[in-house]
Enzyme design. Structure first.
Site, PDB file in Angstrom:
ATOM      1  N   GLY A  50      25.420 -21.179  86.542  1.00  0.00           N
ATOM      2  CA  GLY A  50      24.267 -20.280  86.501  1.00  0.00           C
ATOM      3  C   GLY A  50      23.422 -20.376  85.245  1.00  0.00           C
TER       4      GLY A  50
ATOM      5  NE  ARG B 256      32.830 -26.486  89.982  1.00  0.00           N
ATOM      6  CZ  ARG B 256      32.248 -25.468  89.440  1.00  0.00           C
ATOM      7  NH1 ARG B 256      31.464 -25.632  88.422  1.00  0.00           N
ATOM      8  NH2 ARG B 256      32.431 -24.262  89.908  1.00  0.00           N
TER       9      ARG B 256
ATOM     10  CB  SER C 153      52.906 -29.644  53.607  1.00  0.00           C
ATOM     11  OG  SER C 153      52.410 -28.811  54.614  1.00  0.00           O
TER      12      SER C 153
ATOM     13  CG  ASP D  79      43.582 -23.710  49.422  1.00  0.00           C
ATOM     14  OD1 ASP D  79      42.554 -23.094  49.081  1.00  0.00           O
ATOM     15  OD2 ASP D  79      44.726 -23.238  49.310  1.00  0.00           O
TER      16      ASP D  79
HETATM   17  C1  PEP Z   1      46.457 -24.093  53.109  1.00  0.00           C
HETATM   18  O1  PEP Z   1      45.721 -24.049  52.139  1.00  0.00           O
HETATM   19  O2  PEP Z   1      46.198 -24.718  54.144  1.00  0.00           O
HETATM   20  C2  PEP Z   1      47.724 -23.349  53.091  1.00  0.00           C
HETATM   21  C3  PEP Z   1      48.567 -23.449  54.098  1.00  0.00           C
HETATM   22  O3  PEP Z   1      47.925 -22.514  52.062  1.00  0.00           O
HETATM   23  P1  PEP Z   1      47.295 -21.075  51.956  1.00  0.00           P
HETATM   24  O4  PEP Z   1      46.607 -20.781  53.221  1.00  0.00           O
HETATM   25  O5  PEP Z   1      48.403 -20.159  51.633  1.00  0.00           O
HETATM   26  O6  PEP Z   1      46.352 -21.261  50.795  1.00  0.00           O
HETATM   27 MG    MG Z   2      46.538 -23.324  50.274  1.00  0.00          MG
END
Ligand code: PEP
Ligand code: MG
Length: 933
Positions: free
Chosen positions: A100, A335, A813, A818
């Site tokens: 629509g 579809r 990690s 950030d």
């Molecule tokens: C990040 O920065 O992705 C993180 C996991 O740390 P925080 O969010 O605690 O800064």
């Molecule tokens: Mg962080």
């Protein structure tokens, strides 16, 4: 030369980019030999060209002429011919369905001459004039931008003058008069006469339909559905067939399975003697396909055969739009159909059982987002809960879920109230595309009219919004801001004795209502909600979920389907799924939901509450001894936190991140403390007590530590290197907790993670300190403690120097929260609310980069760092723990980049498991996935 036009015979379903979904599927049905009215498609390339240059490409006109001549030759009629006219529709159709949102013009080719030809051909004067007035109305509104209400009021005036209420009561002469009036409206509204030249009608309609790609509502819909703005729409020119040629004609919408529940068996709505959009618009109430079968068994049999053919060919639920013209079936559209989340799981599992698809294909047919929808709570169904609720009325269950909110009656109010944080249920007689803003803002949608294929139902299902439609006892009065719930049947259905005295119920704007999108029930007041059976399954297993489901077959088959598909995903995925959990309670939940470890335990909460005074003492200490005492007091508390966590996560990696935020976050607010000290000083001057010396010292410390940009200041690893003893305390607490757990016979797998690393030297220093502490605790406890130490990659510099940092890291990690903040230079706490909406409107952002990883920017850093880290240290473990770790699109990206794990909030763990599995099988199945968005 670019070709902008393709006949239906030329295309196929794989070319949705170019032909749009509708065009590609019309071509596919043509290839399958199904009865599709002949036609051709103007490609999306023409639309893109129009967007680029502001004009349609010059060669389009030529190509349209050629295609039109081929069409005319095929059907043996000429566009707009005075005696034997070919009429066509000009229909929009983009790659992804946008129900629509864009325009369509029907009956192109009618004019003052051909209307007589149509009347003669059809033997129906009224039909011919009605068709002409529909063309004038649609053309006026869509092509010439005339307010549609002007046409509507002319129809209303005609009905009033004649003393009738329905359009069907207007006869041929009335329609003829309306045509004359509409022509006047066109002239007055556009400053020109309605074009009598059929080709000019067609060319203008093509430009208008191409242009409808960029209306405000289409853009809004695309933003919501994350459909890129630069795809463009195709335009289909289709020979008109008529569903409004009397009782042996009609039009309908059908599904090869129930899109709400996934149950097998065809399913749909049919409206005899009606045209095109009447069904979708939900304006008149429809009959079921079973009733259609009784009315017109031959067409029904043809329809069923076509639907079975389509489902076998597409190997998925298909929806179709069809028209029966004097007993002959025509397929106008098909579809792979949209469906509710629960239907998606059930259908995928059922198609496997029917040997139509493989388990891998089934996995690709369901999404993490659908799984998360199924995890929503539902209304309680036990007797107690039932006893306390007031059932107002019942409509049709159109899109599942339980929504409780304040009733509002228009889109603007819905948006306004939602913005100020209210949950609202949008109550409308029926919805139309202008209601989209309100539908997005509302937690639920309730309509008085329309079926499961009405606008409200289709759009709500697409958005995953709870929706009940066709609650016919509702009289919605937007002007009075009330809805009256008739306690008795509609006057037309009342018996003469009349249960008419029973009182109607009036719901006012702002009253709380609750709607159940799975049953169609509508309640007054807030209704308690319970966990969904899928959540019960995820947390407590299949048996518990089946027990909760009882004899409810739909629920049983749903949890079984979720179980099968999730287990298949677990078997297929390469990515491990861990959770972000800070406490034993969260960790326990995460583990129940299938987390294979903790990828991020933020430790800052362990310094709050009663422990804040100890942190203050650490900050205020004037010498090492004083600081040492405060830290010593924190040690056992912190150790106990970790012991609890490691006990819950026994045998699984538990990544403990050392303290990250700036220390002033643990101290009083600068302004508040300044005021407190100033007031105390003022009172002291007037002889009213003394200033607290500790407050003065604290204020001096807070002032000293104040930063203009704390997120870029003394935080993360910097804090650990500058404040003596702080990281050491945490590392010792972890090491001792591991020792305690080992002594207790456990299998603790703690890992130490250092935040906000920017330089290899930072991580090296912390690592050296950690190794000393571990050796020290190990010696004291007679154990070998060698916990992995890794760094968070949250700064562009860390990503750019990942090869060097990897030399001293057992794992990385990616802290993509950030990393997004620092790569874009966006303050994550400020920008989303401040200007992201405008940035999306301006097209700078398609979606917030804090939600879905920005692949070309931030993602590129992740990719680069991954390659360099692996080159430097092949055994390094790589994962992500930012919010993106739970976002489906981002998870697919992380899979492709080659990370080892994602870590997300506990509730997202099942979603991530499913998506990681899909990512793993998707590559192998490229091209065969569903195109449903
Ligand atoms: C990040 O920065 O992705 C993180 C996991 O740390 P925080 O969010 O605690 O800064
Ligand atoms: Mg962080």
């Amino acid at each position: 030369m670019t070709s902008y036009v393709q006949d239906f015979e030329q295309g196929d379903k794989e070319h949705k980019d170019l032909l749009g979904g509708k065009g590609a599927n019309l071509a596919e049905m043509t290839r399958l030999g199904l009865p599709v009215p002949p036609g051709f498609t103007i490609t999306t390339e023409a639309c893109r060209e129009l967007m680029r240059t502001g004009a349609v490409p010059p060669s389009l006109r030529v190509e349209v002429t050629q295609a039109l001549r081929r069409l005319e030759d095929a059907v043996g009629r000429h566009l707009g011919d005075a005696t034997d006219p070919l009429l066509v529709s000009v229909r929009s159709g983009a790659k992804f369905s946008m129900p629509g949102m864009m325009e369509t013009v029907l009956n192109i080719g009618l004019n003052d001459a051909s209307v007589h030809g149509l009347a003669a051909l059809s033997g129906d004067e009224r039909f011919a004039w009605d068709s002409y007035r529909r063309l004038l109305q649609m053309f006026g509104k869509t092509v010439l931008d005339i307010d549609g209400a002007r046409f509507e009021s002319a129809i209303d005036r005609a009905k009033t003058a004649k003393g009738v209420t329905a359009d069907v009561d207007l006869d041929a002469a009335d329609m003829h008069a309306l045509v004359d009036e509409f022509k006047e409206i066109v002239r007055a509204g556009s400053g020109r006469d309605f074009p009598q030249d059929p080709r000019e009608q067609m060319d203008l309609a093509i430009v208008a339909v191409l242009g409808s790609w960029n209306t405000d509502r289409a853009r809004l819909y695309r933003r919501k559905e994350r459909i890129p703005d630069d795809l463009g729409t195709a335009v289909n020119i289709v020979t008109m067939v008529f569903g409004n040629l009397g009782p042996t004609s009609g039009t309908g919408v059908a599904f090869t399975r129930d899109p709400a529940t996934g149950r097998t068996g065809d399913y749909g709505d049919y409206l005899p003697n009606a045209q095109g959009e009447d069904v979708v618009a939900g304006i008149r109430n429809t009959m079921s396909l079973a009733d259609m079968g009784r009315l017109d068994p031959a067409s029904y049999a043809d329809l069923r055969a076509a639907m079975r053919r389509l489902e076998t060919h597409y190997r998925d639920l298909c929806d179709v739009e069809f028209t029966v013209e004097r007993g002959k079936l025509w397929m106008l559209q098909t579809r792979v159909g949209k469906r509710t989340a629960s239907a998606a799981f059930r259908i995928a599992a059922a198609l496997v059982d029917e040997h139509l698809i493989t388990m891998d294909e089934a996995l690709v047919r369901v999404t993490g987002e659908q799984l998360s929808q199924l995890m929503f709570p539902q209304f309680a169904t036990d007797d107690d809960a039932r006893a306390g609720r007031t059932l107002l009325t019942r409509g049709m269950a159109a899109s599942p879920g339980a929504a409780v909110g304040r009733a509002v009656f228009d889109s603007a109010t819905a948006q306004e109230w939602a913005e100020r944080g209210e949950d609202v249920v949008l109550v409308r007689r029926e919805t139309n595309p202008d209601d989209l803003g309100g539908m997005i803002a509302a937690v639920g949608i309730l309509t008085a009219r329309g079926g499961k294929t009405s606008h409200a139902a289709v759009v709500a299902r697409g958005m995953g919004r709870t929706c009940v439609v066709g609650a016919e006892a509702l009289d919605v009065d937007p002007a009075a801001r009330t809805v009256t719930v008739r306690a008795t049947p509609h006057p037309a259905e009342q018996d003469p004795q009349g249960r008419a005295e029973s009182t109607d119920h009036v719901v006012h704007e702002g009253d709380v209502v609750a709607i159940d999108g799975s049953t169609g029930d509508v309640y007054l007041g807030a209704v308690p909600v319970v966990a969904s059976p899928v959540t019960t399954y995820l947390e407590h297993g299949l048996d518990a979920a089946l027990e909760q489901a009882g004899a409810d077959e739909d629920t049983r088959s749903l949890v079984v389907a979720v179980d099968r598909l999730l287990r298949h995903a677990d078997g297929a995925r390469r990515l491990r799924v861990e959770a972000n959990a800070d406490t034993a309670v969260d960790a326990r939940r995460a583990r129940r939901l299938g987390a294979q470890g903790i990828g991020l335990c933020r430790t800052e909460h362990m310094f709050l509450g009663e422990r804040r005074v100890l942190v203050e003492r650490v900050v205020l200490a004037t010498d090492d001894a004083e600081r040492g005492h405060a830290l010593d007091e924190l040690l056992p508390l912190q150790r106990a936190d970790f012991t609890d966590l490691l006990e819950v996560m026994d045998g699984l990696p538990t990544t403990i991140r050392l303290i990250d935020p700036p220390l002033h976050e643990f101290l009083p607010d600068l302004t508040e403390l300044s005021v407190k000290v100033a007031l105390a000083a003022e009172r002291a001057r007037h002889g009213g007590g003394e200033v607290d010396a500790r407050d003065v010292t604290l204020l001096a410390a807070v002032q000293r530590m104040h930063e203009q940009n704390p997120m870029l200041g003394l935080r993360g690893v910097r804090l650990g290197l500058v404040v003596p003893g702080l990281f050491a305390l945490q590392i010792r607490a972890v090491a001792e907790a591991v020792a305690d757990r080992r002594v207790a016979g456990g299998d603790p797998r703690a890992e130490i993670m250092v935040p906000l690393v920017g330089s290899v030297q930072e991580l090296r220093l912390v690592r050296e300190e950690a190794e000393e502490i571990m050796a020290d605790v190990g010696r004291a406890r007679g154990l070998d403690l060698d916990l992995p130490v890794g760094g968070m990659i949250e700064l562009p510099r860390a990503a750019l120097t990942a090869g060097r940092i990897a030399e001293v890291a057992d794992f990385f990690s990616f802290g993509t929260n950030d990393l997004t903040q620092t790569t874009w230079g966006f303050s994550r706490d400020d920008v989303e609310g401040a200007f992201f909406a405008e940035y999306t409107t301006l097209g700078v952002l398609a979606v917030s980069p804090f939600e879905t990883i920005d692949q070309v920017g931030v993602g590129r850093l992740v990719r680069l760092a991954t390659a360099e880290a692996r080159a430097a240290r092949p055994q390094i473990t790589l994962g992500v723990c930012g919010e993106h770790g739970g976002d489906p699109e981002s998870i697919r990206y992380f899979h492709e980049v080659g990370l080892d794990y994602v870590s997300c909030s506990p509730f997202r763990v099942p979603v991530a498991r499913l998506e990681a599995g899909r990512a793993a099988v998707e590559g192998a199945l490229a091209g065969s996935g569903s195109d449903v968005r």
